[in-house]
Design a protein around this motif. Structure first.
Motif, PDB file in Angstrom:
ATOM      1  N   GLU A  46       0.806  -1.221   0.000  1.00 51.59           N
ATOM      2  CA  GLU A  46       0.000   0.000   0.000  1.00 51.59           C
ATOM      3  C   GLU A  46       0.843   1.277   0.000  1.00 51.59           C
ATOM      4  O   GLU A  46       0.307   2.358  -0.212  1.00 51.59           O
ATOM      5  CB  GLU A  46      -0.926  -0.010   1.219  1.00 51.59           C
ATOM      6  N   LEU A  47       2.144   1.171   0.243  1.00 54.56           N
ATOM      7  CA  LEU A  47       2.993   2.361   0.289  1.00 54.56           C
ATOM      8  C   LEU A  47       3.223   2.923  -1.106  1.00 54.56           C
ATOM      9  O   LEU A  47       3.269   2.189  -2.090  1.00 54.56           O
ATOM     10  CB  LEU A  47       4.341   2.020   0.926  1.00 54.56           C
ATOM     11  N   GLU A  48       3.401   4.229  -1.154  1.00 53.64           N
ATOM     12  CA  GLU A  48       3.710   4.874  -2.429  1.00 53.64           C
ATOM     13  C   GLU A  48       5.147   4.547  -2.828  1.00 53.64           C
ATOM     14  O   GLU A  48       5.994   4.254  -1.981  1.00 53.64           O
ATOM     15  CB  GLU A  48       3.551   6.385  -2.299  1.00 53.64           C
ATOM     16  N   ASP A  49       5.429   4.650  -4.129  1.00 50.51           N
ATOM     17  CA  ASP A  49       6.772   4.361  -4.626  1.00 50.51           C
ATOM     18  C   ASP A  49       7.823   5.254  -3.979  1.00 50.51           C
ATOM     19  O   ASP A  49       8.910   4.796  -3.640  1.00 50.51           O
ATOM     20  CB  ASP A  49       6.829   4.530  -6.152  1.00 50.51           C
ATOM     21  N   ARG A  50       7.503   6.523  -3.788  1.00 55.02           N
ATOM     22  CA  ARG A  50       8.497   7.439  -3.221  1.00 55.02           C
ATOM     23  C   ARG A  50       8.865   7.048  -1.795  1.00 55.02           C
ATOM     24  O   ARG A  50      10.011   7.195  -1.390  1.00 55.02           O
ATOM     25  CB  ARG A  50       8.016   8.887  -3.287  1.00 55.02           C
ATOM     26  N   VAL A  51       7.932   6.503  -1.041  1.00 55.55           N
ATOM     27  CA  VAL A  51       8.205   6.071   0.324  1.00 55.55           C
ATOM     28  C   VAL A  51       9.125   4.847   0.310  1.00 55.55           C
ATOM     29  O   VAL A  51      10.086   4.765   1.076  1.00 55.55           O
ATOM     30  CB  VAL A  51       6.897   5.767   1.081  1.00 55.55           C
ATOM     31  N   GLY A  56      14.579   2.528   0.830  1.00 55.64           N
ATOM     32  CA  GLY A  56      15.725   1.859   0.217  1.00 55.64           C
ATOM     33  C   GLY A  56      16.981   2.717   0.272  1.00 55.64           C
ATOM     34  O   GLY A  56      18.067   2.229   0.579  1.00 55.64           O
ATOM     35  N   LEU A  57      16.832   4.009  -0.010  1.00 55.47           N
ATOM     36  CA  LEU A  57      17.965   4.931   0.056  1.00 55.47           C
ATOM     37  C   LEU A  57      18.502   5.025   1.477  1.00 55.47           C
ATOM     38  O   LEU A  57      19.715   4.957   1.705  1.00 55.47           O
ATOM     39  CB  LEU A  57      17.556   6.316  -0.454  1.00 55.47           C
ATOM     40  N   ALA A  58      17.608   5.157   2.441  1.00 53.51           N
ATOM     41  CA  ALA A  58      18.029   5.235   3.841  1.00 53.51           C
ATOM     42  C   ALA A  58      18.755   3.962   4.263  1.00 53.51           C
ATOM     43  O   ALA A  58      19.778   4.012   4.959  1.00 53.51           O
ATOM     44  CB  ALA A  58      16.820   5.491   4.740  1.00 53.51           C
ATOM     45  N   SER A  59      18.271   2.824   3.825  1.00 54.82           N
ATOM     46  CA  SER A  59      18.905   1.552   4.151  1.00 54.82           C
ATOM     47  C   SER A  59      20.301   1.467   3.543  1.00 54.82           C
ATOM     48  O   SER A  59      21.254   1.033   4.211  1.00 54.82           O
ATOM     49  CB  SER A  59      18.027   0.403   3.638  1.00 54.82           C
ATOM     50  N   MET A  60      20.453   1.877   2.297  1.00 58.16           N
ATOM     51  CA  MET A  60      21.766   1.849   1.652  1.00 58.16           C
ATOM     52  C   MET A  60      22.739   2.792   2.347  1.00 58.16           C
ATOM     53  O   MET A  60      23.899   2.437   2.591  1.00 58.16           O
ATOM     54  CB  MET A  60      21.645   2.216   0.172  1.00 58.16           C
ATOM     55  N   LEU A  61      22.281   4.006   2.682  1.00 58.85           N
ATOM     56  CA  LEU A  61      23.156   4.964   3.354  1.00 58.85           C
ATOM     57  C   LEU A  61      23.569   4.476   4.736  1.00 58.85           C
ATOM     58  O   LEU A  61      24.731   4.606   5.130  1.00 58.85           O
ATOM     59  CB  LEU A  61      22.470   6.329   3.453  1.00 58.85           C
TER      60      LEU A  61
END
Length: 71
Positions: A46-51, A56-61
């Motif tokens: 149900e989450l939007e793509d931007r979320v 994913g970006l936060a996890s990689m960083l």
């Protein structure tokens, strides 16, 4: 499987060890409590793509920071 030999052997051994550890960690939740995982995945749909992209970006960083400070 015998360890690899050659100049890149250490890198490949580290990469395979990291991949194995990732698989172990990824398998803990479905093994211990598959219902929780199923509900979490249904919520993720149900989450939007931007979320999802931001997560994913936060996890990689965060992963890069852990590697930088602890390696």
């Amino acid at each position: 499987m015998a360890p690899r030999r050659g100049p890149d052997a250490a890198m490949w051994n580290e990469l395979l060890a990291a991949f194995g550890l990732m698989l172990v960690l990824e398998g803990i939740l479905p093994f211990l409590n598959p219902g929780v995982l199923r509900r979490a995945l249904l919520r993720m749909i149900e989450l939007e793509d931007r979320v999802l992209r931001f997560a994913g970006l936060a996890s990689m960083l965060l992963g890069l920071l852990v590697l930088y400070f602890f390696r």
